[in-house]
Design an enzyme around this catalytic site. Structure first.
Site, short mmCIF file in Angstrom:
data_model
loop_
_atom_site.label_atom_id
_atom_site.label_comp_id
_atom_site.label_asym_id
_atom_site.label_seq_id
_atom_site.Cartn_x
_atom_site.Cartn_y
_atom_site.Cartn_z
N ILE A 97 -8.48 -35.67 -21.18
CA ILE A 97 -7.94 -34.30 -21.10
C ILE A 97 -8.90 -33.29 -21.72
O ILE A 97 -8.70 -32.09 -21.63
CB ILE A 97 -6.53 -34.25 -21.73
CG1 ILE A 97 -5.64 -35.32 -21.12
CG2 ILE A 97 -5.87 -32.90 -21.56
CD1 ILE A 97 -5.50 -35.27 -19.61
N CYS A 104 -2.73 -36.43 -23.35
CA CYS A 104 -3.24 -35.13 -23.82
C CYS A 104 -4.61 -35.34 -24.44
O CYS A 104 -5.18 -36.44 -24.34
CB CYS A 104 -2.24 -34.53 -24.82
SG CYS A 104 -2.53 -32.77 -25.18
N TRP A 131 0.26 -18.11 -26.92
CA TRP A 131 -0.13 -18.53 -28.27
C TRP A 131 -0.83 -17.41 -29.04
O TRP A 131 -1.52 -17.67 -30.03
CB TRP A 131 -0.97 -19.81 -28.22
CG TRP A 131 -0.11 -21.01 -27.85
CD1 TRP A 131 1.25 -21.04 -27.75
CD2 TRP A 131 -0.55 -22.33 -27.52
NE1 TRP A 131 1.69 -22.30 -27.39
CE2 TRP A 131 0.60 -23.11 -27.24
CE3 TRP A 131 -1.81 -22.94 -27.44
CZ2 TRP A 131 0.53 -24.46 -26.89
CZ3 TRP A 131 -1.87 -24.29 -27.08
CH2 TRP A 131 -0.72 -25.04 -26.83
N HIS A 180 0.31 -39.19 -29.12
CA HIS A 180 0.97 -38.70 -30.34
C HIS A 180 1.27 -39.83 -31.30
O HIS A 180 1.75 -39.61 -32.40
CB HIS A 180 2.25 -37.95 -29.98
CG HIS A 180 1.99 -36.77 -29.09
ND1 HIS A 180 1.28 -35.68 -29.53
CD2 HIS A 180 2.27 -36.53 -27.79
CE1 HIS A 180 1.16 -34.81 -28.54
NE2 HIS A 180 1.75 -35.31 -27.47
N SER A 193 -10.59 -32.99 -25.22
CA SER A 193 -11.10 -33.10 -26.58
C SER A 193 -11.24 -34.56 -26.99
O SER A 193 -10.49 -35.42 -26.54
CB SER A 193 -10.19 -32.35 -27.55
OG SER A 193 -8.91 -32.91 -27.54
N1 GLN Z 1 -8.21 -29.63 -23.36
C1 GLN Z 1 -7.34 -29.62 -24.50
C2 GLN Z 1 -7.62 -30.85 -25.34
O1 GLN Z 1 -8.00 -31.85 -24.78
C3 GLN Z 1 -5.89 -29.62 -24.10
C4 GLN Z 1 -4.99 -29.57 -25.28
C5 GLN Z 1 -3.55 -29.32 -24.95
O2 GLN Z 1 -3.13 -29.56 -23.85
N2 GLN Z 1 -2.78 -28.87 -25.89
O3 GLN Z 1 -7.45 -30.83 -26.55
ZN ZN Z 2 -1.68 -31.61 -23.57
#
Ligand code: GLN
Ligand code: ZN
Length: 767
Positions: A437, A732, A567, A700, A439
């Site tokens: 995703i 994520c 945000w 998570h 990071s």
């Molecule tokens: N590209 C972001 C990451 O990988 C996405 C974070 C998110 O969706 N909150 O951290």
């Molecule tokens: Zn996410």
């Protein structure tokens, strides 16, 4: 006219609560030390509020973690897995944060966003035969503490219907079916509060600023009747906030209580409702007139006009002026922000200043404003006036670009089914392509680099070189693991909104503008004051460098306009739609530049798209229309063969699937590792046209998923969606995980994808 607020920030101007809690968790202070520090913080707040002249001072808005959790603990709604914890702080923090015990890891209550805010509450769990009792007297202790300090306390409770409706059933029990069992505890609390001689008791029922059912309304009426009969001389006010109450109005107005709280800032329709239906004579109106969700000074003229109309409708003696919601959604004070340009600083009002505005407004309407009150309202009006003609605020070229948008600006040119073969040809990806995703772990080494750059211990060039090294090893790692679409890792980003905000004109940053997010965690939302301008590319050098290291496609990573909006603290002089379009144009310029620099896959993250959804159905379509348009505007500048991804941090798309389709992304990744195939059915039923990567690793949790586990998840997903439309990725970003978890997890993920790819090639297991 009396004044009230529903809550004050508990974090403290210097985030005292955060540091106290974290010291306690680390064992540096004991529970007595924690209680002492918390009491000092509360005392400071009470003294400020009393000195400011606020009439009704909320008590019970304070919490060590979260008020929903406080309520669950108070009424004894403790799931069996916490039975081993000692009552008191041990139990409380175990429910909040989980814990390792001899019998294994105990999961905490889950967290969800509190209505349409960025604050997270803990989700109570209920099961059949739940036996409630007054199990914790913290609220009563807080009220005693405040009364002993001479505070005119208004105890605040989360109301029984909102409490039950936000809970989760663990065995299919309908939360409202538990109302009868719950009410005796509320009755006891209300009776004990009344016995202390408080004038008002506040019941927070924000559930009724959303789409409540007839059953909810009946439950609230029943609860109020029962509580009223035990309240003695204390008066009850039912508070709603964050939107208008819509078709709940008549039921709320008829409740057997003494006051009704309505938000006239985020629910301006409440004014029409009041006009149409009127409020019974025996009720006071707690009128939310000062914005508790945003950081700007009062629009004095508008507020005075509003109060005049309210006075005409209900009479001054029945009016209590209030904030629109708890002030916990804004920082404590503007004082540390004098580094900002004067006109920006002058336009700011945080919690303390908002209380002063509220009191000044009430006194002005009553005709007994002090010189200070007058000065405050005058300077607010002056600041608003200055801002309307400000060069920092208005950029004519941005305005004309937004007004010049045409239908074509929002369209990719070719429809998805014609883009797909072009992208396939260009990218040459296998079945079930793997990616992440964006990071990768933000290690302490990386954070230290940023700190050293800030302190001047590193030059810009040294910093860039150090991060390039991290990118080099990350690219090598991803190739070696066998990922198909690579990322550069987002090491240069402190935060996915702040990173872009810092490079965009129109954004400003506070030094100390912390707002509670959950537990001890604060966020410091950036401030959108002026029109959004992009001076130069923001990510291109990092992405292009990363692409230069590999033959595989490198995904460019951007934060989407709706997430940037949701945000941030956003200016209130132009519409949110217009601000979002400005943001979208800036991000669109970035996508075009990434494409020109040779980046063929670009991801525009929109994790907060759904969070901004209005609570009232009638307003949702409008929000979704411009939010989706903003995303389309961002993506529509690139060629059809450039693949645009989006990412969203949730998995339930049932109510917004049509809008997700309309985003017209080539690929979306979503959270799904805990949901199996269940929530994906809507994509099948609605024939979601493009590609999708349902997360198969719950990032998570610290657990490393095994290959078979991932294969099993892929099979569940493939039973619902066609294999050739699926991507394989985590839920994520991996920023908060450690390398010890990331390395094996990604290996297992890629191995699982390869095994399913091979099985499909041999004609087995497909659907
Ligand atoms: N590209 C972001 C990451 O990988 C996405 C974070 C998110 O969706 N909150 O951290
Ligand atoms: Zn996410």
């Amino acid at each position: 006219m009396q004044t009230a607020i529903q809550g004050f920030p508990r974090l403290g101007a210097e985030r005292e609560l955060k540091f106290a809690l974290e010291s306690f968790w680390k064992g540096e202070i004991d529970s007595a030390g924690l209680e002492r520090r918390a009491a000092a913080l509360r005392k400071q707040n009470y003294e400020f509020l009393a000195a400011a002249g606020l009439d009704l001072i909320p008590v019970g808005d304070f919490s060590f973690y979260d008020r929903m959790l406080d309520t669950a603990v108070m009424v004894g709604a403790v799931p069996p897995r916490f039975a081993g914890a000692a009552p008191g702080l041990e139990l409380y923090f175990r429910m909040a944060r989980g814990g390792a015990t001899e019998s294994g890891n105990i999961h905490p209550l889950s967290m969800l966003k509190w209505f349409n805010t960025n604050y997270h509450y803990l989700v109570p769990e209920f099961s059949h035969g739940e036996s409630f009792r007054l199990a914790d007297r913290t609220l009563l202790r807080l009220v005693d503490e405040a009364l002993a300090l001479g505070v005119k306390a208004m105890p605040a409770l989360i109301g029984p219907v909102t409490f039950l409706r936000l809970g989760r059933s663990t065995d299919g029990v309908e939360p409202l079916a538990l109302l009868e069992a719950l009410l005796p505890v509320y009755e006891q609390v209300v009776a004990e509060l009344a016995a202390r001689g408080v004038e008002w008791i506040q019941l927070d029922e924000p559930w009724f600023a959303g789409e409540a059912t007839e059953r909810d309304r009946k439950a609230l009426a029943l609860a109020c009747a029962r509580l009223k009969s035990t309240a003695g001389n204390a008066r009850l006010v039912v508070q709603t906030y964050f939107d208008s109450v819509g078709d709940n109005f008549a039921a709320l107005a008829a409740l057997p209580v003494d006051g009704l709280g309505l938000d006239f800032v985020h629910g301006p329709e409440n004014l029409d409702l009041l006009e149409k239906h009127s409020l019974p004579k025996d009720k006071k109106l707690f009128a939310g007139v000062v914005d508790g969700r945003n950081i700007w000074v009062l629009d004095t003229e508008k507020a005075l006009g509003l109060v005049d109309r309210l006075k005409a409708l209900v009479g001054a003696e029945r009016l209590v002026l209030a904030s629109s919601c708890s002030l916990q959604h804004v920082p404590v004070t503007v004082e540390p922000e004098r580094h900002l340009p004067e006109e920006v600083f002058n336009l700011l009002a945080f919690a303390r200043e908002k209380v002063q505005e509220l009191v000044a407004l009430a006194r002005t309407v009553d005709g007994n404003a002090s010189a200070q009150d007058k000065a405050r309202l005058d300077s607010a009006a002056a600041a608003r006036k200055v801002s309307t003609i400000s060069k920092l605020r208005v950029a004519p070229e941005v305005r004309s670009r937004v007004s010049g948008l045409t239908e074509a600006s929002f369209s990719r040119g070719l429809p998805y089914d014609q883009r797909r073969p072009l992208q396939q040809k260009k990218l040459g990806l296998p079945l079930l392509p793997t990616t992440t995703i964006g990071s990768f772990p933000q290690t302490s080494d990386i954070r230290r680099l940023r700190a050293r750059l800030r302190k001047g211990e590193l030059t810009g060039a040294q910093y860039v070189e150090a991060l390039r090294n991290d990118i080099r090893s990350l690219v090598k790692f991803q190739e070696e693991v066998g990922l198909d679409v690579l990322v550069h890792g987002e090491f240069e980003r402190n935060d996915m909104v702040e990173y872009f905000g810092e490079q965009l004109g129109g954004y400003f940053f506070t030094r100390n503008g912390w707002v509670i997010s959950y537990g001890s965690r604060g966020v410091k939302p950036p401030v959108i004051y002026g029109d959004i301008r992009r001076a130069a590319p923001m990510t291109v050098e990092w992405s292009a460098f990363a692409q230069s290291l590999t033959q595989r496609p490198m995904k460019g990573m951007l934060t989407g306009p709706v997430t940037m909006l949701n945000w941030s603290f956003v200016r209130d002089d132009i519409s949110r739609r217009e601000v979002t379009f400005q943001l979208a144009l800036a991000i669109r310029d970035e996508t075009v530049d990434l494409e020109s620099a040779g980046i063929g896959v670009i991801q525009v993250d929109e994790p907060a798209l759904r969070e901004g959804l209005p609570l009232r159905k009638a307003k949702q379509a409008d929000y979704l229309a411009w939010a989706v348009d903003a995303f389309r505007l961002t993506a529509a500048g690139v060629r059809p063969e450039t693949q645009v991804h989006s990412h969203m941090c949730y998995s339930d798309f049932n109510t917004i699937i049509a809008d997700i389709i309309r985003m017209d992304a080539d690929v979306i990744s979503i959270e799904n590792s805990r949901a199996g195939g269940q929530l994906l059915k809507v994509f099948r039923d609605r024939e979601y046209p493009s590609e999708i990567g349902p997360g198969i690793w719950d990032i998570h949790s610290p657990l490393v998923p095994e290959q078979e586990e991932i294969e099993h998840r892929l099979d569940e997903i493939a039973a619902v969606l066609p294999l050739e439309r699926l991507w394989v990725n985590p839920d994520c970003g991996l920023k908060t995980r450690s390398w010890q978890e990331v390395t094996p997890s990604l290996r297992h993920m890629v191995d699982a994808a390869v095994s399913r790819r091979e099985r499909a090639a041999h004609g087995g297991g497909g659907h």
